[in-house]
Design an enzyme around this catalytic site. Sequence first.
Site, PDB file in Angstrom:
ATOM      1  N   SER A  81       8.900 -25.704  86.930  1.00 55.10           N
ATOM      2  CA  SER A  81       8.523 -24.431  87.541  1.00 55.10           C
ATOM      3  C   SER A  81       8.863 -23.322  86.557  1.00 55.10           C
ATOM      4  O   SER A  81       9.799 -23.452  85.755  1.00 55.10           O
ATOM      5  CB  SER A  81       9.301 -24.205  88.836  1.00 55.10           C
TER       6      SER A  81
ATOM      7  N   TYR B 220      17.292 -24.349  93.314  1.00 55.37           N
ATOM      8  CA  TYR B 220      15.964 -24.926  93.036  1.00 55.37           C
ATOM      9  C   TYR B 220      15.587 -24.688  91.567  1.00 55.37           C
ATOM     10  O   TYR B 220      15.140 -25.605  90.877  1.00 55.37           O
ATOM     11  CB  TYR B 220      14.938 -24.277  93.972  1.00 55.37           C
TER      12      TYR B 220
HETATM   13  P1  NAP Z   1       4.285 -28.445  99.128  1.00 50.43           P
HETATM   14  O1  NAP Z   1       2.959 -27.850  99.426  1.00 50.43           O
HETATM   15  O2  NAP Z   1       5.474 -28.017  99.909  1.00 50.43           O
HETATM   16  O3  NAP Z   1       4.141 -30.041  99.222  1.00 50.43           O
HETATM   17  C1  NAP Z   1       5.264 -30.816  98.960  1.00 50.43           C
HETATM   18  C2  NAP Z   1       4.851 -32.276  98.873  1.00 50.43           C
HETATM   19  O4  NAP Z   1       6.028 -33.037  98.518  1.00 50.43           O
HETATM   20  C3  NAP Z   1       4.362 -32.835 100.194  1.00 50.43           C
HETATM   21  O5  NAP Z   1       3.356 -33.773  99.908  1.00 50.43           O
HETATM   22  C4  NAP Z   1       5.605 -33.511 100.765  1.00 50.43           C
HETATM   23  O6  NAP Z   1       5.304 -34.608 101.641  1.00 50.43           O
HETATM   24  C5  NAP Z   1       6.234 -34.029  99.498  1.00 50.43           C
HETATM   25  N1  NAP Z   1       7.666 -34.301  99.612  1.00 50.43           N
HETATM   26  C6  NAP Z   1       8.676 -33.430  99.909  1.00 50.43           C
HETATM   27  N2  NAP Z   1       9.859 -34.060  99.898  1.00 50.43           N
HETATM   28  C7  NAP Z   1       9.595 -35.353  99.579  1.00 50.43           C
HETATM   29  C8  NAP Z   1      10.400 -36.503  99.432  1.00 50.43           C
HETATM   30  N3  NAP Z   1      11.737 -36.457  99.596  1.00 50.43           N
HETATM   31  N4  NAP Z   1       9.807 -37.672  99.110  1.00 50.43           N
HETATM   32  C9  NAP Z   1       8.458 -37.737  98.946  1.00 50.43           C
HETATM   33  N5  NAP Z   1       7.647 -36.672  99.060  1.00 50.43           N
HETATM   34  C10 NAP Z   1       8.209 -35.507  99.385  1.00 50.43           C
HETATM   35  O7  NAP Z   1       4.684 -28.241  97.590  1.00 50.43           O
HETATM   36  P2  NAP Z   1       3.844 -27.706  96.336  1.00 50.43           P
HETATM   37  O8  NAP Z   1       3.909 -26.240  96.325  1.00 50.43           O
HETATM   38  O9  NAP Z   1       2.524 -28.392  96.249  1.00 50.43           O
HETATM   39  O10 NAP Z   1       4.804 -28.183  95.154  1.00 50.43           O
HETATM   40  C11 NAP Z   1       4.585 -29.367  94.416  1.00 50.43           C
HETATM   41  C12 NAP Z   1       5.516 -29.337  93.220  1.00 50.43           C
HETATM   42  O11 NAP Z   1       5.237 -28.189  92.416  1.00 50.43           O
HETATM   43  C13 NAP Z   1       7.007 -29.245  93.582  1.00 50.43           C
HETATM   44  O12 NAP Z   1       7.763 -30.033  92.698  1.00 50.43           O
HETATM   45  C14 NAP Z   1       7.322 -27.769  93.392  1.00 50.43           C
HETATM   46  O13 NAP Z   1       8.675 -27.555  93.112  1.00 50.43           O
HETATM   47  C15 NAP Z   1       6.419 -27.450  92.213  1.00 50.43           C
HETATM   48  N6  NAP Z   1       6.124 -26.012  92.090  1.00 50.43           N
HETATM   49  C16 NAP Z   1       5.439 -25.361  93.085  1.00 50.43           C
HETATM   50  C17 NAP Z   1       5.187 -23.994  92.946  1.00 50.43           C
HETATM   51  C18 NAP Z   1       4.448 -23.210  93.979  1.00 50.43           C
HETATM   52  O14 NAP Z   1       4.421 -21.955  93.893  1.00 50.43           O
HETATM   53  N7  NAP Z   1       3.805 -23.829  94.966  1.00 50.43           N
HETATM   54  C19 NAP Z   1       5.642 -23.325  91.814  1.00 50.43           C
HETATM   55  C20 NAP Z   1       6.341 -24.027  90.837  1.00 50.43           C
HETATM   56  C21 NAP Z   1       6.569 -25.372  90.981  1.00 50.43           C
HETATM   57  P3  NAP Z   1       4.962 -34.369 103.218  1.00 50.43           P
HETATM   58  O15 NAP Z   1       3.541 -33.815 103.250  1.00 50.43           O
HETATM   59  O16 NAP Z   1       5.044 -35.738 103.807  1.00 50.43           O
HETATM   60  O17 NAP Z   1       5.952 -33.394 103.753  1.00 50.43           O
END
Ligand code: NAP
Length: 250
Positions: free
Chosen positions: A144, A158
């Site tokens: 991130s 985080y």
């Molecule tokens: P999100 O929409 O909250 O989705 C999270 C996903 O991770 C869901 O599929 C969830 O499964 C799964 N998950 C959570 N805990 C888990 C566990 N213990 N074991 C297996 N699966 C798990 O997140 P996102 O925004 O797409 O983020 C994806 C990645 O990008 C993350 O690593 C996040 O830190 C990174 N990121 C995101 C942003 C942003 O602004 N969105 C920015 C920087 C980095 P369920 O559907 O079953 O709950």
Amino acid sequence: MKKILLITGGSRGIGAATARLAAQRDYDAIAINYHSRSDAAEDLVKELQHQGVQAIAIQADVAKESEVVAMFQRIDNELGPVTALVNNAGILDQQTTFEQMSVERWQSIFNTNVIGSFVCAREAIKRMSTHHGGQGGAIVNLSSIAARLGAPGEYVDYAASKGAIDTFTIGLAKEVGDQGIRVNAVRPGIIKTDIHASGGEAGRVDRIKDSLPMKRGGDPEEVASAILWLLSDEASYTTGTFIDISGGRL
Ligand code: NAP
């Protein structure tokens, strides 16, 4: 070589966008890992199958080693050994100051974001490494832009977990570079997904967007395309490096 892709946390957000884009590329099979949202994972799998790609949904908490090991064994049996891994599953907790945070919260975040990525990478390497008779492969870790900015007042823990992912990416890339495995990371900025609601501010993108150089949040698909490039043969000499996808927020 059959191309088998595993996306952890593939049921929603960036992971699901990556799966949809991968289905338009030359992957033979895609495994969608999820934690609790079986509805979202199963709907996505149906969508991928409709596009002619072999796909399965697998429930596993990446923070639990035994569940990750079982997940990889199921993929071996049903699809074949993983050749591409996206370490995407990640969590954050309620926005708060560092002094308010508990050890339990830190353990939960590091177990999922850091140890979860470690265990998945370890299991992938066992299958990909040319030292073990594998045919090589590629890993992309989700870091991130917070790893550089630190997320003060919101979730320093985080951000620190993503700093660990950056160091992990560099070290592992060097360690397995002669085993046919490339390891890279993407550092997204503020992307329109559900993760902000889990931090207690569903409207975070709208609040911040005007302060960003491009005056908007990013779409999950804009992260997915960078992930798929890093996994692809077009990135064949790229390892141990990062793509910032943050609309200029550095
Ligand atoms: P999100 O929409 O909250 O989705 C999270 C996903 O991770 C869901 O599929 C969830 O499964 C799964 N998950 C959570 N805990 C888990 C566990 N213990 N074991 C297996 N699966 C798990 O997140 P996102 O925004 O797409 O983020 C994806 C990645 O990008 C993350 O690593 C996040 O830190 C990174 N990121 C995101 C942003 C942003 O602004 N969105 C920015 C920087 C980095 P369920 O559907 O079953 O709950």
